[in-house]
Design a protein around this motif. Sequence first.
Motif, PDB file in Angstrom:
ATOM      1  N   TYR A   1       6.966  -7.701  -1.663  1.00 18.77           N
ATOM      2  CA  TYR A   1       6.699  -6.282  -1.441  1.00 18.77           C
ATOM      3  C   TYR A   1       5.271  -5.935  -1.862  1.00 18.77           C
ATOM      4  CZ  TYR A   1      11.503  -4.855  -0.340  1.00 18.77           C
ATOM      5  OH  TYR A   1      12.722  -4.668   0.262  1.00 18.77           O
TER       6      TYR A   1
ATOM      7  N   ARG B   1       3.561  -3.033  -3.232  1.00 20.60           N
ATOM      8  CA  ARG B   1       3.798  -1.731  -3.853  1.00 20.60           C
ATOM      9  C   ARG B   1       2.623  -0.775  -3.650  1.00 20.60           C
ATOM     10  NH1 ARG B   1       5.985  -3.315  -9.910  1.00 20.60           N
ATOM     11  NH2 ARG B   1       7.846  -4.504  -9.306  1.00 20.60           N
TER      12      ARG B   1
ATOM     13  N   HIS C   1       0.817  -0.091  -1.145  1.00 24.46           N
ATOM     14  CA  HIS C   1       0.797   0.651   0.117  1.00 24.46           C
ATOM     15  C   HIS C   1       2.161   1.272   0.445  1.00 24.46           C
ATOM     16  CE1 HIS C   1      -2.772  -2.034   0.582  1.00 24.46           C
ATOM     17  NE2 HIS C   1      -3.280  -0.929   1.150  1.00 24.46           N
ATOM     18  N   GLU C   2       2.959   1.482  -0.565  1.00 25.14           N
ATOM     19  CA  GLU C   2       4.261   2.115  -0.364  1.00 25.14           C
ATOM     20  C   GLU C   2       4.085   3.604  -0.072  1.00 25.14           C
ATOM     21  OE1 GLU C   2       8.012   1.197  -2.821  1.00 25.14           O
ATOM     22  OE2 GLU C   2       7.152   2.997  -3.765  1.00 25.14           O
TER      23      GLU C   2
ATOM     24  N   VAL D   1      12.142   5.644   1.196  1.00 25.29           N
ATOM     25  CA  VAL D   1      11.084   4.852   0.571  1.00 25.29           C
ATOM     26  C   VAL D   1      10.718   3.708   1.513  1.00 25.29           C
ATOM     27  CG1 VAL D   1      10.411   3.496  -1.440  1.00 25.29           C
ATOM     28  CG2 VAL D   1      11.992   5.430  -1.702  1.00 25.29           C
TER      29      VAL D   1
ATOM     30  N   THR E   1       8.341   0.516   2.153  1.00 32.64           N
ATOM     31  CA  THR E   1       7.481  -0.449   1.463  1.00 32.64           C
ATOM     32  C   THR E   1       7.201  -1.628   2.387  1.00 32.64           C
ATOM     33  OG1 THR E   1       8.648   0.146  -0.580  1.00 32.64           O
ATOM     34  CG2 THR E   1       7.178  -1.766  -0.660  1.00 32.64           C
TER      35      THR E   1
ATOM     36  N   ASN F   1      12.584   0.027   4.990  1.00 29.69           N
ATOM     37  CA  ASN F   1      13.132   1.269   4.435  1.00 29.69           C
ATOM     38  C   ASN F   1      14.091   0.864   3.321  1.00 29.69           C
ATOM     39  OD1 ASN F   1      14.367   3.677   3.829  1.00 29.69           O
ATOM     40  ND2 ASN F   1      15.105   4.095   5.899  1.00 29.69           N
ATOM     41  N   ARG F   2      13.637   0.995   2.073  1.00 29.96           N
ATOM     42  CA  ARG F   2      14.443   0.526   0.944  1.00 29.96           C
ATOM     43  C   ARG F   2      15.581   1.474   0.597  1.00 29.96           C
ATOM     44  NH1 ARG F   2      12.520  -0.410  -4.050  1.00 29.96           N
ATOM     45  NH2 ARG F   2      10.685   0.964  -3.984  1.00 29.96           N
TER      46      ARG F   2
ATOM     47  N   ALA G   1       9.761  -1.457  -6.498  1.00 35.56           N
ATOM     48  CA  ALA G   1      10.176  -2.590  -5.675  1.00 35.56           C
ATOM     49  C   ALA G   1      10.169  -3.856  -6.522  1.00 35.56           C
ATOM     50  CB  ALA G   1       9.234  -2.743  -4.492  1.00 35.56           C
TER      51      ALA G   1
ATOM     52  N   ARG H   1       0.368   9.746   0.233  1.00 36.31           N
ATOM     53  CA  ARG H   1       1.433   8.746   0.323  1.00 36.31           C
ATOM     54  C   ARG H   1       2.755   9.340   0.824  1.00 36.31           C
ATOM     55  NH1 ARG H   1       1.853   6.079  -5.346  1.00 36.31           N
ATOM     56  NH2 ARG H   1       3.356   4.764  -4.247  1.00 36.31           N
TER      57      ARG H   1
END
Length: 306
Positions: free
Chosen positions: A80, A82, A84-85, A102, A104, A117-118, A136, A167
């Motif tokens: 992951y 993080r 650029h989440e 979310v 990621t 899509n977490r 993540a 973001r």
Amino acid sequence: MYRFLLSRRWLVFHLVAVLLIPSFIQLGIWQYHRHEQRVARNELLSANLEATPLPVAELAGDGEVADGERWRSVTATGRYDREHEVVARHRTDADGDVGFYVITPLVLSDGSAVLVNRGWVDSPADPTAHPEVPAAPEGEVTVTGRLRQSETQANSGIRDRSGLPERQVMRINSDELGADLPYPLLTGYVEAVSTDPEPAESPAPVEEPDHTGIGSHFAYAIQWWMFAAGVPIGWFVLIRREARERAGGGRNADGGPARAPGPPAPTGPSPRSSAGDSPRPTAPAEGPAGEPPRPAALSAPRGDAG
């Protein structure tokens, strides 16, 4: 007997009936097509969700995810990113609460990445603030999930907006988000179902789409077709009722209520003659007992002077 059908009121009624029948038929066809689309969607979802997962790179290449591959079970292995989440705004959970998804990037072994899509997180009290998001997991993970097409205004109805907080995005779109990433991005995104190894804390997973219900479209189609069949039946019943009312004296030829018949007008001469009429004979006067009746005298016309 049926000349009233050519009156203005009935001509308007005929026109309305003629227009309603094809309209109701078309509405029924439209609802039936929606029923067929829902059945086809359910069959596609059921087949793709139950299929053996494939590597995401086999289905999400440079082109858009094919319609037949939507919701397909896929796997992706990587790390992951993080940094650029981002979070997608105005998303609801199973209870209808509004929050964020979310998103990621997962960087694969070949240097490309796929959006994941977490899951869902709740909105903060301050709508401009970034929500609290479980971090993540670090290291290499294998994500199993459902392949989705990039969201556009055409397929999702979501309009993009400018001036959003940092973001935060409106749509999950690989082309739009990939423009700011330092690596190539596969098209579409993956809706995570499970992660191996499983993290200690993660966003609420997105529920599997319903693929069993067919809705009420078929019932609505039958309803519209019944309405179409009922129009000529109602038209015939109204004509028969109108004809019976007219035959029984209920209405005049112009459509208004019939007038009740009055007493017959006198046809003989007036009992009183006007001045200048000819003299009328009077009944003979009786004479003294035993004498024959005297001849009747002519009465003078009324209105003569002296």
